[in-house]
Design a protein around this motif. Structure first.
Motif, PDB file in Angstrom:
ATOM      1  N   PRO A   1       2.966  -6.816  -6.324  1.00  0.00           N
ATOM      2  CA  PRO A   1       3.009  -8.219  -5.887  1.00  0.00           C
ATOM      3  C   PRO A   1       4.171  -8.459  -4.933  1.00  0.00           C
ATOM      4  CG  PRO A   1       2.623  -8.078  -8.256  1.00  0.00           C
ATOM      5  CD  PRO A   1       2.948  -6.688  -7.798  1.00  0.00           C
ATOM      6  N   GLY A   2       3.924  -9.228  -3.886  1.00  0.00           N
ATOM      7  CA  GLY A   2       4.941  -9.509  -2.888  1.00  0.00           C
ATOM      8  C   GLY A   2       4.816  -8.658  -1.639  1.00  0.00           C
ATOM      9  N   MET A   3       4.140  -7.508  -1.766  1.00  0.00           N
ATOM     10  CA  MET A   3       3.899  -6.692  -0.590  1.00  0.00           C
ATOM     11  C   MET A   3       2.814  -7.350   0.268  1.00  0.00           C
ATOM     12  SD  MET A   3       3.979  -2.851  -2.243  1.00  0.00           S
ATOM     13  CE  MET A   3       3.973  -2.020  -0.654  1.00  0.00           C
ATOM     14  N   THR A   4       2.682  -6.903   1.487  1.00  0.00           N
ATOM     15  CA  THR A   4       1.673  -7.443   2.392  1.00  0.00           C
ATOM     16  C   THR A   4       0.698  -6.341   2.814  1.00  0.00           C
ATOM     17  OG1 THR A   4       2.876  -6.952   4.426  1.00  0.00           O
ATOM     18  CG2 THR A   4       3.413  -9.036   3.299  1.00  0.00           C
ATOM     19  N   GLY A   5      -0.389  -6.753   3.431  1.00  0.00           N
ATOM     20  CA  GLY A   5      -1.320  -5.781   3.981  1.00  0.00           C
ATOM     21  C   GLY A   5      -0.669  -4.910   5.030  1.00  0.00           C
ATOM     22  N   ILE A   6       0.260  -5.478   5.788  1.00  0.00           N
ATOM     23  CA  ILE A   6       0.983  -4.700   6.792  1.00  0.00           C
ATOM     24  C   ILE A   6       1.823  -3.616   6.126  1.00  0.00           C
ATOM     25  CG2 ILE A   6       2.815  -4.838   8.534  1.00  0.00           C
ATOM     26  CD1 ILE A   6       1.668  -7.571   9.325  1.00  0.00           C
ATOM     27  N   ASP A   7       2.401  -3.924   4.960  1.00  0.00           N
ATOM     28  CA  ASP A   7       3.153  -2.910   4.207  1.00  0.00           C
ATOM     29  C   ASP A   7       2.239  -1.749   3.804  1.00  0.00           C
ATOM     30  OD1 ASP A   7       5.571  -4.359   4.245  1.00  0.00           O
ATOM     31  OD2 ASP A   7       5.013  -5.479   2.439  1.00  0.00           O
ATOM     32  N   LEU A   8       1.027  -2.079   3.345  1.00  0.00           N
ATOM     33  CA  LEU A   8       0.089  -1.039   2.918  1.00  0.00           C
ATOM     34  C   LEU A   8      -0.344  -0.179   4.106  1.00  0.00           C
ATOM     35  CD1 LEU A   8      -2.196  -2.962   0.374  1.00  0.00           C
ATOM     36  CD2 LEU A   8       0.055  -1.920   0.026  1.00  0.00           C
ATOM     37  N   ASP A   9      -0.561  -0.818   5.239  1.00  0.00           N
ATOM     38  CA  ASP A   9      -0.933  -0.092   6.449  1.00  0.00           C
ATOM     39  C   ASP A   9       0.185   0.874   6.860  1.00  0.00           C
ATOM     40  OD1 ASP A   9      -2.790   0.133   8.877  1.00  0.00           O
ATOM     41  OD2 ASP A   9      -0.880  -0.391   9.825  1.00  0.00           O
ATOM     42  N   ARG A  10       1.440   0.423   6.740  1.00  0.00           N
ATOM     43  CA  ARG A  10       2.579   1.277   7.085  1.00  0.00           C
ATOM     44  C   ARG A  10       2.610   2.514   6.192  1.00  0.00           C
ATOM     45  NH1 ARG A  10       6.883   1.429   4.417  1.00  0.00           N
ATOM     46  NH2 ARG A  10       6.619  -0.669   3.546  1.00  0.00           N
ATOM     47  N   ILE A  11       2.371   2.313   4.895  1.00  0.00           N
ATOM     48  CA  ILE A  11       2.355   3.451   3.962  1.00  0.00           C
ATOM     49  C   ILE A  11       1.258   4.445   4.351  1.00  0.00           C
ATOM     50  CG2 ILE A  11       1.904   4.128   1.566  1.00  0.00           C
ATOM     51  CD1 ILE A  11       3.140   1.365   0.780  1.00  0.00           C
TER      52      ILE A  11
END
Length: 252
Positions: A33-43
């Motif tokens: 929780p608190g992460m964004t879709g952009i964070d997931l894309d970066r990973i």
């Protein structure tokens, strides 16, 4: 034209799809929780780079990200956004890579955090069961219509609304090859399955009351439920062999 793959071709596809499965699992495990879709894309991009392969979706037909991130009522092709993900959100991630010219493609859906309602549990279980039911029909001599019937039938058993206009596809040296693999019998192609075919099977459905009830957002990509019904999407790339289906995009 449908291209039949050799055993050597399928070995390359197996490597590509195993990498996809590994990266999807990494992204899922990292989601908080608190992460964004952009964070997931970066990973996803970082994990791709570590493995020395290319993200398949980045720039494909103009798509602006490496990872499709579809949240709650977003059904498929979600562009990663900077909106924080919340506890209890349903997140679908769809990802592909290119390995030595061969494409891997798979998708998973999960609930963020430890709290999952019975309705969300039914959604995820139903769509994943529909995927497996479709895969079981990937036998030489069967038909694309058999896959569609198994998927649609399972979704209806779980009281889910199928998305018929979107579906699976052949996969190999291109990310999308013939044939189209519908999730509904009414618009399924009449194609006999043969050894050497490799198909990406990908049912998607919502908790809504109407099948095929969706719209495209102004971003030109993200498909959302018109009912704002929560959606799920699962996908595996599958080789059709003389011994039956082999799921290429699964973890050991």
């Amino acid at each position: 034209m449908i291209e039949l793959k050799t055993k050597e071709d399928i070995e390359k596809l197996r490597v590509a799809n195993k990498i996809v499965a590994e990266i999807l699992q990494k992204v899922k495990e990292a989601t908080k929780p608190g992460m964004t879709g952009i964070d997931l894309d970066r990973i996803a991009r970082e994990e791709t780079e570590k493995r020395g392969v290319k993200p398949a979706f980045l720039g494909l037909y103009g798509f602006p990200a490496a990872l499709c991130v579809s949240i709650n009522e977003e059904i498929v092709h979600g562009i990663p956004k900077d909106k924080p993900i919340k506890e209890g959100d349903v997140v679908s991630i769809d990802f592909g890579v290119v390995y030595e010219g061969w494409y891997g493609d798979a998708a998973i859906t999960y609930v963020v955090g430890n709290k999952i309602s019975e309705r969300k549990k039914r959604l995820l279980e139903g769509v994943e069961k529909a995927l497996m039911a479709g895969i079981e029909k990937c036998i030489p001599g069967n038909n694309i219509k058999d896959i569609a019937a198994a998927i649609e039938g399972t979704l209806k058993e779980y009281r889910l609304a199928p998305i018929c206009d979107y579906g699976g596809h052949g996969i190999g040296r291109k990310p999308h090859e013939e044939p189209h693999v519908s999730n509904c019998i009414a618009n399924a192609e009449d194609v006999v399955l043969k050894e050497g075919m490799v198909l990406a099977i990908e049912p998607m459905a919502t908790l809504g009351k109407r099948a095929n009830y969706y719209r495209k957002l102004k971003d030109g990509w993200t498909i959302v439920s018109k009912e704002k019904a929560i959606a799920a999407h699962f996908e595996h790339s599958v080789a059709i062999t003389e011994n039956g289906p082999e799921i290429l995009s699964k973890l050991d």
